[in-house]
Scaffold this active site. Structure first.
Site, PDB file in Angstrom:
ATOM      1  N   GLY A 168       0.824  -1.202   0.000  1.00 40.96           N
ATOM      2  CA  GLY A 168       0.000   0.000   0.000  1.00 40.96           C
ATOM      3  C   GLY A 168       0.856   1.249   0.000  1.00 40.96           C
ATOM      4  CB  CYS A 169       0.216   4.666  -1.264  1.00 36.97           C
ATOM      5  SG  CYS A 169      -1.478   4.918  -0.667  1.00 36.97           S
ATOM      6  CG  PHE A 170      -0.979   6.168   4.074  1.00 33.70           C
ATOM      7  CD1 PHE A 170      -0.288   7.354   4.252  1.00 33.70           C
ATOM      8  CD2 PHE A 170      -2.360   6.217   3.916  1.00 33.70           C
ATOM      9  CE1 PHE A 170      -0.959   8.577   4.260  1.00 33.70           C
ATOM     10  CE2 PHE A 170      -3.039   7.434   3.938  1.00 33.70           C
ATOM     11  CZ  PHE A 170      -2.333   8.613   4.103  1.00 33.70           C
ATOM     12  CB  ALA A 171       1.890   0.043   3.841  1.00 37.65           C
TER      13      ALA A 171
END
Length: 323
Positions: free
Chosen positions: A132-135
């Site tokens: 994921g992007c935030f991750a």
């Protein structure tokens, strides 16, 4: 070396569009088909108008098995359903950009596609779950600490994402008139990316059990993620800088900056920039990525390059917007 024969499912959205922009110009890729249920039979450049003059591809209704690699750019929960309804030949490698297979319990045969953590495993994989992007941004900010088992205190994170992070489907909080000159919090302390962040940190630092308080925010811009996290450590700033520099010295896209960073340095690139500040026992780590590139499609192509033995940076030397 022969070109990689590639198919894309879900090519009409933001991540599909970014993937097309990279792969059309990738020197070692031949795009066999771009599938879209909503835009079938339309010219790709009719939907992604910036590609007018760059491709004559049309969105397809059907699939072809004459490919080496399939990218899945579907919504969360849709990739698993698609693969159950459309069995893919065992010879075809898969890179899934949804969250469906990121956790081990749901994707036992998928390798988690964060090259800065699992490069060797990615190189030998058949199926990859793109992070994921935030991750991605948060893990890159923490991995050098976890590697040395230095995450011994609670971690507090505030991170802001652009409107493209919500996908192309319309909602009240994604429209320009609502986002402009605005800032809001959503999914405080319960964002879905927390699980994959914790999974990775536990894989690196055995027994990691510290609380992660994550406050995501919607920003008044289109693309990018800016992360500010705080934790306590007894390590000196000099030692911390060395650990981060050593950890990322073999990774071409992640860099420790000696000076404060800003979002425009990474927008339209596959780079991740990290900056450290230390005051007493308090450590502040700032990280920035483009959510559609290093946080999604760019990282997917980076994983493709590793899968097929190409230069990891092939097709990904992109220019930042700068202004």
């Amino acid at each position: 070396m022969n070109k990689i024969q590639v198919g894309i499912v879900g090519g009409a959205g933001f991540t599909g569009g970014e993937l097309l922009r990279i792969l059309i110009f990738h020197p070692m890729v031949n795009l066999v088909f771009v599938h879209s249920r909503s835009q079938a039979n339309k010219a790709v450049s009719e939907v992604h108008t910036d590609l007018f003059g760059d491709t004559h591809l049309r969105f397809s209704e059907g699939l072809s098995d004459q490919i080496d690699l399939l990218f899945l750019c579907l919504g969360h929960g849709e990739s698993q359903v698609f693969l159950e309804a459309n069995p893919i030949g065992a010879q075809v490698k898969i890179i899934d950009l949804s969250q469906d297979f990121r956790l081990k319990a749901s994707g036992e045969d998928f390798v988690y596609g964060l090259p800065e953590l699992y490069r060797k495993e990615i190189q030998g994989a058949q199926h990859i779950a793109n992070p994921g992007c935030f991750a991605t941004a948060i893990q890159l900010a923490l991995l050098p600490l976890a590697q040395q088992e230095s995450l011994k205190n609670p971690i507090h994170i505030s991170a802001t994402t652009g409107s493209t992070g919500a996908g192309q489907r319309w909602s009240a909080t994604t429209q320009h008139s609502w986002r402009a000159n605005n800032l809001s919090v959503y999914k405080a302390l319960e964002h879905q990316h927390l699980a994959e962040i914790q999974q990775s940190l536990r894989a690196v630092q055995a027994g990691f059990d510290q609380e992660i308080s994550f406050i995501p925010q919607r920003g008044s811009f289109a693309r990018g993620i800016f992360v500010v996290l705080n934790t306590k450590t007894e390590l000196s700033e000099k030692e911390l800088r060395k650990r981060y520099a050593d950890y990322y010295k073999t990774h071409p896209f992640t860099h420790l900056s000696p000076t404060a960073i800003d979002l425009k340095q990474v927008v339209n690139t596959n780079k991740a920039l990290i900056y450290l500040e230390k005051k007493g026992d308090d450590l502040v780590v700032i990280a920035a990525i483009d959510n559609l590139l290093k946080g999604a499609s760019g990282q997917a192509v980076q994983n493709m390059n590793l899968l097929f033995g190409l230069d990891e940076t092939a097709g990904l030397r992109l220019k930042p917007l700068a202004f």
